[in-house]
Design an enzyme around this catalytic site. Structure first.
Site, short mmCIF file in Angstrom:
data_model
loop_
_atom_site.label_atom_id
_atom_site.label_comp_id
_atom_site.label_asym_id
_atom_site.label_seq_id
_atom_site.Cartn_x
_atom_site.Cartn_y
_atom_site.Cartn_z
N ASP A 141 0.89 -1.17 0.00
CA ASP A 141 0.00 0.00 0.00
C ASP A 141 0.92 1.21 0.00
O ASP A 141 1.61 1.47 0.98
CB ASP A 141 -0.90 -0.02 1.26
CG ASP A 141 -1.86 1.17 1.28
OD1 ASP A 141 -1.60 2.17 0.58
OD2 ASP A 141 -2.86 1.10 2.00
N LYS A 175 -0.15 15.25 -10.60
CA LYS A 175 0.68 14.71 -11.67
C LYS A 175 1.75 15.73 -12.10
O LYS A 175 2.83 15.34 -12.55
CB LYS A 175 -0.18 14.29 -12.87
CG LYS A 175 -1.07 13.08 -12.56
CD LYS A 175 -0.27 11.80 -12.26
CE LYS A 175 -1.13 10.55 -12.26
NZ LYS A 175 -0.41 9.33 -11.87
N VAL A 180 -2.75 18.75 -10.50
CA VAL A 180 -1.70 19.27 -9.61
C VAL A 180 -0.81 18.11 -9.14
O VAL A 180 0.43 18.22 -9.13
CB VAL A 180 -2.32 20.03 -8.40
CG1 VAL A 180 -1.26 20.38 -7.37
CG2 VAL A 180 -3.03 21.29 -8.86
N TYR A 204 -6.10 16.21 -9.46
CA TYR A 204 -5.33 15.20 -10.19
C TYR A 204 -4.22 15.86 -11.01
O TYR A 204 -3.06 15.40 -11.01
CB TYR A 204 -6.30 14.43 -11.09
CG TYR A 204 -5.69 13.30 -11.87
CD1 TYR A 204 -5.42 12.08 -11.26
CD2 TYR A 204 -5.40 13.45 -13.22
CE1 TYR A 204 -4.86 11.03 -12.00
CE2 TYR A 204 -4.85 12.41 -13.96
CZ TYR A 204 -4.58 11.20 -13.34
OH TYR A 204 -4.04 10.17 -14.07
N VAL A 233 -7.17 6.06 -21.15
CA VAL A 233 -7.21 4.59 -21.19
C VAL A 233 -8.50 4.01 -20.62
O VAL A 233 -9.01 4.49 -19.60
CB VAL A 233 -5.98 4.01 -20.44
CG1 VAL A 233 -5.90 2.50 -20.63
CG2 VAL A 233 -4.69 4.67 -20.92
N PHE A 288 -10.68 10.81 -8.48
CA PHE A 288 -12.07 10.60 -8.08
C PHE A 288 -13.06 11.31 -8.99
O PHE A 288 -14.26 11.23 -8.78
CB PHE A 288 -12.26 11.02 -6.61
CG PHE A 288 -11.51 10.11 -5.68
CD1 PHE A 288 -12.07 8.93 -5.22
CD2 PHE A 288 -10.20 10.41 -5.30
CE1 PHE A 288 -11.37 8.07 -4.39
CE2 PHE A 288 -9.48 9.57 -4.46
CZ PHE A 288 -10.06 8.39 -4.00
P1 NDP Z 1 -7.02 1.89 -12.17
O1 NDP Z 1 -7.95 2.64 -11.30
O2 NDP Z 1 -7.52 0.76 -13.00
O3 NDP Z 1 -5.76 1.37 -11.35
C1 NDP Z 1 -5.16 2.11 -10.35
C2 NDP Z 1 -4.33 1.17 -9.53
O4 NDP Z 1 -3.70 1.92 -8.48
C3 NDP Z 1 -5.18 0.08 -8.84
O5 NDP Z 1 -4.46 -1.12 -8.86
C4 NDP Z 1 -5.32 0.62 -7.44
O6 NDP Z 1 -5.55 -0.38 -6.45
C5 NDP Z 1 -3.93 1.21 -7.26
N1 NDP Z 1 -3.84 2.05 -6.07
C6 NDP Z 1 -4.55 3.13 -5.72
N2 NDP Z 1 -4.18 3.53 -4.48
C7 NDP Z 1 -3.22 2.69 -4.05
C8 NDP Z 1 -2.47 2.57 -2.87
N3 NDP Z 1 -2.63 3.41 -1.84
N4 NDP Z 1 -1.53 1.59 -2.78
C9 NDP Z 1 -1.35 0.72 -3.80
N5 NDP Z 1 -2.07 0.75 -4.93
C10 NDP Z 1 -2.99 1.74 -5.06
O7 NDP Z 1 -6.40 3.03 -13.11
P2 NDP Z 1 -5.36 3.02 -14.32
O8 NDP Z 1 -4.82 1.67 -14.56
O9 NDP Z 1 -5.98 3.77 -15.42
O10 NDP Z 1 -4.22 3.95 -13.70
C11 NDP Z 1 -2.87 3.58 -13.57
C12 NDP Z 1 -2.01 4.83 -13.60
O11 NDP Z 1 -2.17 5.49 -14.87
C13 NDP Z 1 -2.38 5.88 -12.55
O12 NDP Z 1 -1.20 6.44 -12.02
C14 NDP Z 1 -3.13 6.90 -13.35
O13 NDP Z 1 -3.10 8.17 -12.75
C15 NDP Z 1 -2.40 6.86 -14.68
N6 NDP Z 1 -3.15 7.42 -15.79
C16 NDP Z 1 -4.29 6.82 -16.22
C17 NDP Z 1 -4.98 7.37 -17.29
C18 NDP Z 1 -6.23 6.75 -17.82
O14 NDP Z 1 -6.79 7.30 -18.79
N7 NDP Z 1 -6.70 5.63 -17.28
C19 NDP Z 1 -4.53 8.61 -17.96
C20 NDP Z 1 -3.31 9.15 -17.43
C21 NDP Z 1 -2.65 8.55 -16.38
P3 NDP Z 1 -7.07 -0.83 -6.02
O15 NDP Z 1 -7.54 -1.80 -7.08
O16 NDP Z 1 -6.85 -1.46 -4.70
O17 NDP Z 1 -7.89 0.41 -5.96
#
Ligand code: NDP
Length: 313
Positions: A93, A236, A234, A232, A269, A125
């Site tokens: 975590d 990033k 800010v 978000y 994505v 969020f």
């Molecule tokens: P998802 O919401 O599918 O995945 C996010 C992941 O981060 C999940 O596995 C989640 O775990 C995990 N997570 C969140 N908080 C914690 C924590 N405290 N400790 C460990 N793991 C944590 O989103 P994406 O796959 O889309 O996002 C992956 C990355 O890509 C992020 O950094 C996001 O900001 C970035 N991104 C995504 C974009 C998009 O369009 N999707 C665009 C630009 C950037 P859990 O399942 O437990 O919640």
């Protein structure tokens, strides 16, 4: 052809280029990694993180898939193990300092060290055009501070090697300051961030504190912050500039101990984060991260990429 169609056409051509690039194997002299190479990916139980694990392991690397929920991570890892990939699971975590410490201890005992760290875990969020800052602290803590904490804890575990260690931060174009849209309005702050003489951890942390203070006192809307997905964006922005700062610090290390640090935007994505509304698959969203993690070209560090192309911060 209208401008919309031309843009669609360009995007489709780029998509085809990227899928072609993915099919070209790395030549033997470029492969600096082996089955002994160890990579760690955070937040990898689903979405882009899961895909990064799958693709890295597909290149023959040993990958540690981490997630905050053990059951979700174990299940995700077993899917990849069944494909014959070298993937192990450990709980992490990124918001929990004791979880980070315990993970580092385990890595040291099991593997002695790692070669690649991919900071992927993140939260947002707001979906679509929503712009609530109700969870701003959680967003900044997870995306920015936790990325920094995990990185600082893992750097001593990154093994010295001729190829160099690799850190890849999954970031977003929303965190750019040079884009005309959605950037911070304070020109002086933009200049300070863009000048390596003035860029510092204190400067980035100070910006986060100021933003969170304004969220608390309700004045953030007139604070000149990015207007879309403000918290978000800010967070990033912090990730991008921390990447640049850390890359400089790591470039000063002696040869053989260097670590190459880059960040990238995966595009919009189709994952839970976008309510499955994105236009890019998780597989394509992972591609640039995997490419940066394996890049044989050591001149690339402190940069920001999208679709394997460098873009301005
Ligand atoms: P998802 O919401 O599918 O995945 C996010 C992941 O981060 C999940 O596995 C989640 O775990 C995990 N997570 C969140 N908080 C914690 C924590 N405290 N400790 C460990 N793991 C944590 O989103 P994406 O796959 O889309 O996002 C992956 C990355 O890509 C992020 O950094 C996001 O900001 C970035 N991104 C995504 C974009 C998009 O369009 N999707 C665009 C630009 C950037 P859990 O399942 O437990 O919640």
């Amino acid at each position: 052809m209208g401008s919309k169609e031309r843009s669609k056409d360009r995007k489709e051509k780029r998509r085809q280029e990227i899928s072609l690039l993915r099919t070209i194997p790395y030549s033997d002299h470029q492969r600096w990694w082996s089955a002994k190479t160890v990579a760690v990916v955070t937040g990898a139980n689903r979405g882009i993180g899961f895909e990064i694990v799958r693709q890295l392991a597909g290149h023959g690397i040993t990958v540690i898939l981490t997630s905050r929920e053990a059951s979700a991570g174990i299940e995700a890892a077993s899917v990849l193990q069944e494909l014959g990939l070298s993937v192990t699971f450990h709980q992490l975590d990124v918001l929990d300092k004791s979880s980070i410490e315990e993970f580092c201890e385990w890595v040291k005992e099991q593997y002695g060290g790692i070669d690649i760290l991919v900071n992927n875990a993140g939260v947002n969020f707001n979906i679509g055009s929503e712009n609530s800052v109700e969870f701003a602290r959680m967003v900044v803590d997870t995306n920015y501070y936790a990325t920094k904490n995990v990185t600082k804890a893992m750097i001593p575990l990154i093994r010295a090697s001729e190829a160099g260690g690799r850190i890849v931060n999954v970031s977003s174009k929303l965190g750019r300051v040079s884009g005309k849209r959605n950037r911070i309005e304070n020109q002086e702050l933009r200049e300070q961030l863009n000048d390596m003489e003035t860029l510092s951890e204190e400067l980035i942390d100070g910006m986060m504190c100021k933003f969170l203070e304004q969220v608390e006192d309700g004045s953030w809307e007139s604070g000149g912050w990015p207007h879309a997905n403000t918290d978000y964006s800010v967070s990033k922005l912090g990730v991008n500039y921390y990447t640049r700062l850390l890359a400089k610090e790591m470039a000063d290390r002696p040869d053989g101990e260097k670590i190459y640090v880059n960040c990238y935007c995966p595009g919009w994505v189709k994952t839970a984060m976008t309510g499955w509304a994105g236009t890019t698959s998780a597989e394509d969203g992972a591609d640039t991260g995997v490419w940066l993690a394996l890049l044989p070209d050591q001149a690339i560090t402190g940069k920001f990429f999208a679709e394997r192309r460098e873009i301005a911060f």
